[in-house]
Design a protein around this motif. Structure first.
Motif, PDB file in Angstrom:
ATOM      1  N   THR A   1       0.103 -11.801  -7.559  1.00 20.84           N
ATOM      2  CA  THR A   1      -0.837 -11.478  -8.470  1.00 20.84           C
ATOM      3  C   THR A   1      -1.802  -9.582  -7.850  1.00 20.84           C
ATOM      4  O   THR A   1      -1.744  -8.603  -8.032  1.00 20.84           O
ATOM      5  N   VAL A   2      -2.205 -10.521  -6.299  1.00 20.37           N
ATOM      6  CA  VAL A   2      -3.303  -9.903  -5.662  1.00 20.37           C
ATOM      7  C   VAL A   2      -2.313  -8.524  -4.991  1.00 20.37           C
ATOM      8  O   VAL A   2      -3.008  -6.942  -5.030  1.00 20.37           O
ATOM      9  N   LEU A   3      -1.597  -8.829  -4.671  1.00 19.43           N
ATOM     10  CA  LEU A   3      -0.428  -7.776  -3.775  1.00 19.43           C
ATOM     11  C   LEU A   3      -0.029  -6.933  -5.313  1.00 19.43           C
ATOM     12  O   LEU A   3       0.092  -5.271  -4.464  1.00 19.43           O
ATOM     13  N   ASP A   4       0.728  -7.353  -6.486  1.00 22.13           N
ATOM     14  CA  ASP A   4       0.999  -5.890  -7.699  1.00 22.13           C
ATOM     15  C   ASP A   4      -0.014  -5.146  -7.859  1.00 22.13           C
ATOM     16  O   ASP A   4       0.389  -4.001  -8.064  1.00 22.13           O
ATOM     17  N   THR A   5      -1.081  -5.720  -8.073  1.00 20.31           N
ATOM     18  CA  THR A   5      -2.470  -4.997  -8.387  1.00 20.31           C
ATOM     19  C   THR A   5      -2.898  -4.303  -7.122  1.00 20.31           C
ATOM     20  O   THR A   5      -3.003  -2.799  -7.310  1.00 20.31           O
ATOM     21  N   ALA A   6      -2.687  -4.512  -5.982  1.00 17.77           N
ATOM     22  CA  ALA A   6      -2.574  -3.389  -4.817  1.00 17.77           C
ATOM     23  C   ALA A   6      -1.892  -2.484  -4.557  1.00 17.77           C
ATOM     24  O   ALA A   6      -1.769  -0.816  -4.667  1.00 17.77           O
ATOM     25  N   GLU A   7      -0.060  -2.501  -5.292  1.00 22.76           N
ATOM     26  CA  GLU A   7       0.445  -1.439  -4.849  1.00 22.76           C
ATOM     27  C   GLU A   7       0.030  -0.783  -6.287  1.00 22.76           C
ATOM     28  O   GLU A   7       0.588   0.614  -6.175  1.00 22.76           O
ATOM     29  N   SER A   8      -0.641  -1.022  -7.032  1.00 23.42           N
ATOM     30  CA  SER A   8      -0.509   0.080  -8.493  1.00 23.42           C
ATOM     31  C   SER A   8      -1.845   0.874  -8.402  1.00 23.42           C
ATOM     32  O   SER A   8      -1.725   2.031  -8.175  1.00 23.42           O
ATOM     33  N   LEU A   9      -2.030   0.652  -6.910  1.00 20.73           N
ATOM     34  CA  LEU A   9      -3.637   1.379  -6.601  1.00 20.73           C
ATOM     35  C   LEU A   9      -3.019   2.782  -5.737  1.00 20.73           C
ATOM     36  O   LEU A   9      -3.812   3.656  -5.044  1.00 20.73           O
ATOM     37  N   ILE A  10      -1.819   2.231  -5.223  1.00 19.89           N
ATOM     38  CA  ILE A  10      -0.903   3.523  -4.052  1.00 19.89           C
ATOM     39  C   ILE A  10      -0.561   4.885  -4.699  1.00 19.89           C
ATOM     40  O   ILE A  10       0.264   4.437  -5.563  1.00 19.89           O
ATOM     41  N   GLU A  11      -1.104   5.795  -3.977  1.00 13.46           N
ATOM     42  CA  GLU A  11      -0.384   6.810  -4.977  1.00 13.46           C
ATOM     43  C   GLU A  11       0.112   7.653  -3.735  1.00 13.46           C
ATOM     44  O   GLU A  11       1.280   8.368  -4.866  1.00 13.46           O
ATOM     45  N   SER A  12       0.115   7.400  -2.536  1.00 10.97           N
ATOM     46  CA  SER A  12       1.103   7.520  -1.690  1.00 10.97           C
ATOM     47  C   SER A  12       2.667   7.103  -1.126  1.00 10.97           C
ATOM     48  O   SER A  12       2.290   6.169  -1.941  1.00 10.97           O
ATOM     49  N   ASP A  13       3.743   7.941  -1.564  1.00  8.33           N
ATOM     50  CA  ASP A  13       5.223   6.886  -1.751  1.00  8.33           C
ATOM     51  C   ASP A  13       5.314   6.629  -0.088  1.00  8.33           C
ATOM     52  O   ASP A  13       6.130   5.831  -0.233  1.00  8.33           O
ATOM     53  N   GLU A  14       4.577   7.214   1.030  1.00  5.68           N
ATOM     54  CA  GLU A  14       4.928   6.787   2.383  1.00  5.68           C
ATOM     55  C   GLU A  14       3.896   5.143   2.503  1.00  5.68           C
ATOM     56  O   GLU A  14       4.466   4.375   3.230  1.00  5.68           O
ATOM     57  N   ARG A  15       3.165   5.156   1.879  1.00 10.26           N
ATOM     58  CA  ARG A  15       2.507   4.433   1.908  1.00 10.26           C
ATOM     59  C   ARG A  15       2.769   3.102   1.096  1.00 10.26           C
ATOM     60  O   ARG A  15       2.388   2.188   1.484  1.00 10.26           O
ATOM     61  N   LEU A  16       3.279   3.486  -0.464  1.00  5.37           N
ATOM     62  CA  LEU A  16       4.077   2.536  -0.912  1.00  5.37           C
ATOM     63  C   LEU A  16       5.303   2.025  -0.443  1.00  5.37           C
ATOM     64  O   LEU A  16       5.013   0.345  -0.435  1.00  5.37           O
ATOM     65  N   GLU A  17       6.381   2.421   0.417  1.00  7.92           N
ATOM     66  CA  GLU A  17       7.212   1.743   0.893  1.00  7.92           C
ATOM     67  C   GLU A  17       6.280   0.861   1.835  1.00  7.92           C
ATOM     68  O   GLU A  17       7.444  -0.065   1.752  1.00  7.92           O
ATOM     69  N   ALA A  18       5.760   1.515   2.512  1.00 11.09           N
ATOM     70  CA  ALA A  18       5.328   0.824   3.670  1.00 11.09           C
ATOM     71  C   ALA A  18       4.853  -0.497   3.184  1.00 11.09           C
ATOM     72  O   ALA A  18       5.382  -1.796   3.532  1.00 11.09           O
ATOM     73  N   PHE A  19       3.756  -0.741   2.123  1.00  8.54           N
ATOM     74  CA  PHE A  19       3.278  -1.937   1.388  1.00  8.54           C
ATOM     75  C   PHE A  19       3.932  -2.424   1.267  1.00  8.54           C
ATOM     76  O   PHE A  19       3.873  -3.949   0.951  1.00  8.54           O
ATOM     77  N   GLN A  20       5.240  -1.828   0.138  1.00  6.75           N
ATOM     78  CA  GLN A  20       6.795  -2.905  -0.415  1.00  6.75           C
ATOM     79  C   GLN A  20       6.772  -3.578   0.450  1.00  6.75           C
ATOM     80  O   GLN A  20       7.559  -5.049   0.428  1.00  6.75           O
TER      81      GLN A  20
END
Length: 449
Positions: A306-325
């Motif tokens: 749940t924490v990780l999904d919440t953080a992921e929803s706050l990411i706007e940059s595609d590059e940062r999103l891929e790294a976080f995933q």
């Protein structure tokens, strides 16, 4: 009576001159002593030649006799002094230079030798000493692989640990010879039987492996465990790593399975887990970081997701999103390895020791403008380990060298030996002979200060 204060430099100079005269007298006496023995063996003196060698006590020029019988030429004085053909430096001096180079840059070694011993060498001399050490390391590895087949339980008593701890991690240093790959990885494994408390905790029965070749390091680790530890169905194996490439839970499971222990526990190093959480969740509200740590502590996998999904929803940059995933997938996949040792009735003592074990290598080989070739990094890192265990001198002067020469002579004179498949990987329980390494060429080591 001269009441002037003693000039230690002048006094030291006089002592060196006395040492030189004593050395030359020793050579002369040995020449006279050995001559009858050489003649009795059928040798004839063919000539005398001058040679200059830098010893640990200074530079010496001396004359010695050459003897011949048939096609065999011997120089007894060189043999007495342990000198290799066309070698300008004694083995003792090369050993001392190598020892110093484990703690300071090459140019500092040059300065120390001049200051303390009045011996004048260059940076290239230090490089040469490391080349010699690297060649000896290769020969020692081959000797170990040849001699291990003759070991018996009576000849070498193995350690029988209740728990065997194994950890591995990579050390990255700057690379000098490849513009595309600016860094070079040193594979580092540590194995021990537990931690003994004291003023400073000591790892018991510790063995270490370091190499620029990942597979070779793994093979040597298996060799060492098999040779030094008696592992049976009552032994626990505990492994710990940061989960990086080459150090995944799967890698350590395969290692443990090779020995059929009672149980294998693997842990994702707590320091690296905490570091990864802080790094990846720091851009978000601090509450998420606290919730993540709480979820891991309470073994709440769904809460962590749940924490990780919440953080992921706050990411706007595609590059940062891929790294976080990528980080999120790794954390969820390996969540079970984030548990504490105490949850399984184990102590945390002796677990998570890699960073402290790296220090002796990183202190010498990282930062301060250090750049390394692959062979140079390999030689330096291994001699550092030998220095810390007190085994570096044995590398240069141990009995294994004469035994190895005898083995090689026997090998040359023995026909019909089975061929070794150098492409075949290591398998247990049979111990394979390691590949015969190529000789280390010139300019093997490149260090820039």
């Amino acid at each position: 009576m001269d009441e002037a204060i003693l000039d230690e430099r002048e006094f030291s100079k006089q002592l060196n001159q006395n040492n030189q005269r004593a050395f030359l007298k020793m050579i002369e006496a040995y020449e006279k002593k050995i001559a009858p023995s050489m003649r009795a063996q059928g040798y004839k003196r063919i000539n005398q030649k001058e040679r200059t060698v830098i010893f640990s006590f200074g530079e010496m020029t001396f004359i010695r006799s050459r003897w011949k019988k048939g096609d065999t030429v011997r120089i007894p004085v060189d043999e007495k002094l342990g000198l290799e053909p066309r070698q300008r430096f004694s083995q003792e001096l090369l050993y001392q230079i190598t020892e110093l180079s484990n703690y300071m840059p090459y140019r500092k070694v040059v300065a120390v030798m001049e200051l303390l011993k009045k011996i004048y060498i260059t940076k290239n001399t230090v490089q040469h000493a490391l080349e010699v050490a690297g060649q000896l390391i290769n020969e020692k590895e081959e000797y170990d692989s040849l001699s291990v087949q003759s070991w018996t339980e009576e000849e070498k008593e193995k350690v029988k640990p209740k728990i065997l701890y194994v950890e591995g991690d990579g050390v990255w240093v700057k690379r000098s010879t490849d513009k595309k790959k600016k860094s070079l990885e040193l594979t580092h494994f540590v194995v021990h039987s537990g931690s003994k408390k004291g003023k400073r905790n000591v790892l018991m029965d510790k063995l270490e492996v370091v190499s620029t070749h990942y597979q070779r390091a793994k093979d040597k680790l298996l060799d060492l465990i098999y040779q030094h530890y008696d592992i049976d169905s009552n032994t626990l194996i505990v492994t710990n790593s940061d989960g990086g490439k080459g150090y995944s839970p799967k890698v350590f499971k395969e290692l443990a399975d090779a020995f059929n222990p009672k149980k294998h526990f693997h842990f994702w190093d707590a320091f690296h887990v905490n570091q990864a959480l802080k790094k990846n969740l720091s851009p978000f509200p601090s509450g998420l970081v606290n919730q993540a740590f709480k979820a891991i502590k309470n073994r709440d996998k769904s809460g962590l997701k749940t924490v990780l999904d919440t953080a992921e929803s706050l990411i706007e940059s595609d590059e940062r999103l891929e790294a976080f995933q990528r980080f999120s997938r790794q954390l969820m996949k390996n969540f079970r390895f984030t548990d504490k040792p105490e949850s399984f009735g184990l102590s945390s003592n002796g677990i998570g020791i890699m960073e402290s074990q790296h220090r002796k290598i990183t202190y010498r080989m990282k930062n301060r403008g250090m750049y390394w070739s692959k062979k140079g990094a390999n030689a330096m890192s291994q001699t550092i380990l030998l220095s810390h265990t007190g085994e570096l001198r044995d590398l240069f002067f141990g009995e294994w060298r004469s035994h190895f020469d005898t083995m090689k002579d026997q090998e040359k004179n023995t026909s019909g030996l089975p061929c070794h498949d150098e492409n075949k990987n290591y398998t247990l329980p049979q111990l394979k002979r390691t590949n015969v390494k190529k000789k280390w060429g010139e300019h093997m080591i490149e260090e820039r200060d």
